[in-house]
Write a protein that holds these residues in place. Structure first.
Motif, PDB file in Angstrom:
ATOM      1  N   ASP A 231      18.886 -41.805 -30.291  1.00  0.00           N
ATOM      2  CA  ASP A 231      19.948 -42.498 -29.556  1.00  0.00           C
ATOM      3  C   ASP A 231      20.577 -43.517 -30.510  1.00  0.00           C
ATOM      4  O   ASP A 231      20.014 -44.579 -30.785  1.00  0.00           O
ATOM      5  N   ARG A 255      22.931 -39.895 -27.011  1.00  0.00           N
ATOM      6  CA  ARG A 255      21.651 -39.285 -27.387  1.00  0.00           C
ATOM      7  C   ARG A 255      21.875 -37.898 -27.985  1.00  0.00           C
ATOM      8  O   ARG A 255      22.614 -37.086 -27.441  1.00  0.00           O
ATOM      9  N   ARG A 280      18.604 -46.933 -30.982  1.00  0.00           N
ATOM     10  CA  ARG A 280      17.856 -47.416 -29.811  1.00  0.00           C
ATOM     11  C   ARG A 280      16.642 -46.552 -29.495  1.00  0.00           C
ATOM     12  O   ARG A 280      15.714 -47.000 -28.842  1.00  0.00           O
ATOM     13  N   GLU A 281      16.679 -45.294 -29.944  1.00  0.00           N
ATOM     14  CA  GLU A 281      15.547 -44.404 -29.697  1.00  0.00           C
ATOM     15  C   GLU A 281      15.429 -43.428 -30.847  1.00  0.00           C
ATOM     16  O   GLU A 281      16.422 -42.905 -31.357  1.00  0.00           O
ATOM     17  N   SER A 283      12.457 -40.503 -31.321  1.00  0.00           N
ATOM     18  CA  SER A 283      11.152 -40.032 -30.839  1.00  0.00           C
ATOM     19  C   SER A 283      11.023 -38.524 -30.943  1.00  0.00           C
ATOM     20  O   SER A 283      12.019 -37.794 -30.896  1.00  0.00           O
TER      21      SER A 283
END
Length: 303
Positions: A231, A255, A280-281, A283
């Motif tokens: 993201d 995303r 922000r992300e 993973s």
């Protein structure tokens, strides 16, 4: 009541030049929810009809408890056809009692069971209505009751969730879980892959009349390439294009879901993302059944 394994063993079926099934092989274990998924025309309904004896296989065999299915054992199977198989002008209660009797139940036993399923599936106020006057969702509930009214030892359900609202989906899911928990082998087909992923112990993916993948979701995932979810709100469209061994699976809002080949460097992906601004992300993610299905059914058939 003893519960046995349902085996579909090298079943083949042709219609002229069209190969509907080719060496279809799998089993549904006692107490198992088995999801049967594939594109339209892949062979799911043909397999189910052969399992019931509605169609004859050209070769191969369907066994239950190690023995070929006969007329007598077929009466112990609960079947929900894709096209509804109810008498449109018959009242709900009368129809279920009649179907219970057809499967060998006494009138009293059929009546008790019919009333039980009518109550369980939320049809009490519709019990004296003609089937043709019900909504499609309620017709589907009656169809499920028809598959269950004779207390079957095997369930074979073709698209049981079709046309159901979310509340009815929950009821249907709970009923199928309970049947499996009681030891019944439950096999059903569905295009609602998120539901299949949530409900099923094992899943078989069918393509061109053949079983091309079969196992638990985790087993099916094991062979799939790893994915990254990134993201990066300031990243321009296509920011990950050109990264070695990286394929963009989808981009929703900020995303991005990426698939990594074996030699891909996730740190290179992270550096590329950070170069666009805040991240922000970042993973690792496991592919969903929908993505696994897409990968399997779009692969070219190898010789």
């Amino acid at each position: 009541m003893t519960h046995e394994v349902l085996e579909i063993d090298r079943v083949s079926k042709r219609y002229g030049e069209i190969v509907a099934l080719q060496d279809m092989t799998f089993q549904v274990r006692a107490g198992e929810l088995f999801g049967f998924v594939g594109s339209n025309g892949a062979g799911k309904t043909t397999t189910m009809r052969i399992t019931l004896g509605v169609l004859a296989a050209d070769s191969g065999e369907v066994r239950w408890g190690g023995l070929p299915i006969t007329f007598q054992t077929r009466r112990r199977i609960g079947y929900l056809p894709e096209e509804r198989g109810l008498y449109p002008k018959m009242k709900v209660l009368d129809q279920l009692v009649y179907l219970g009797e057809l499967h060998g139940m006494s009138t009293n036993a059929a009546h008790r069971s019919a009333e039980n399923w009518i109550a369980r599936l939320g049809l009490r106020e519709r019990r004296n209505d003609e089937v043709q006057k019900l909504s499609l969702g309620n017709q589907q509930r009656v169809q499920l009751a028809a598959a269950l009214v004779h207390d079957p030892e095997v369930l074979v359900l073709d698209e049981p969730f079709s046309g159901l609202d979310p509340v009815a989906v929950d009821v249907m899911s709970q009923v199928l879980r309970e049947q499996a928990a009681a030891g019944v082998p439950v096999m059903f087909s569905s295009h609602q892959l998120d539901l299949v992923e949530r409900l099923c112990d094992r899943i078989g993916i069918v393509r061109n009349g053949q079983m091309v993948a079969c196992g638990t979701v985790d087993e099916l995932r094991a062979g799939a390439p790893p994915q990254l979810v990134v993201d990066a709100p300031d990243a321009p469209a296509g920011w990950a294009n050109g990264l070695a061994g990286v394929t963009v699976v989808e981009q929703v809002g900020t995303r991005t879901v990426l698939e990594l080949a074996g030699d891909a460097d996730d740190q290179a992906v992270l550096r590329a993302a950070i170069a666009t601004g805040p991240v922000r992300e970042f993973s690792r993610s496991k592919p969903s059944l929908t993505e696994l299905f897409r990968n399997v059914v779009t692969q070219e058939k190898t010789a």
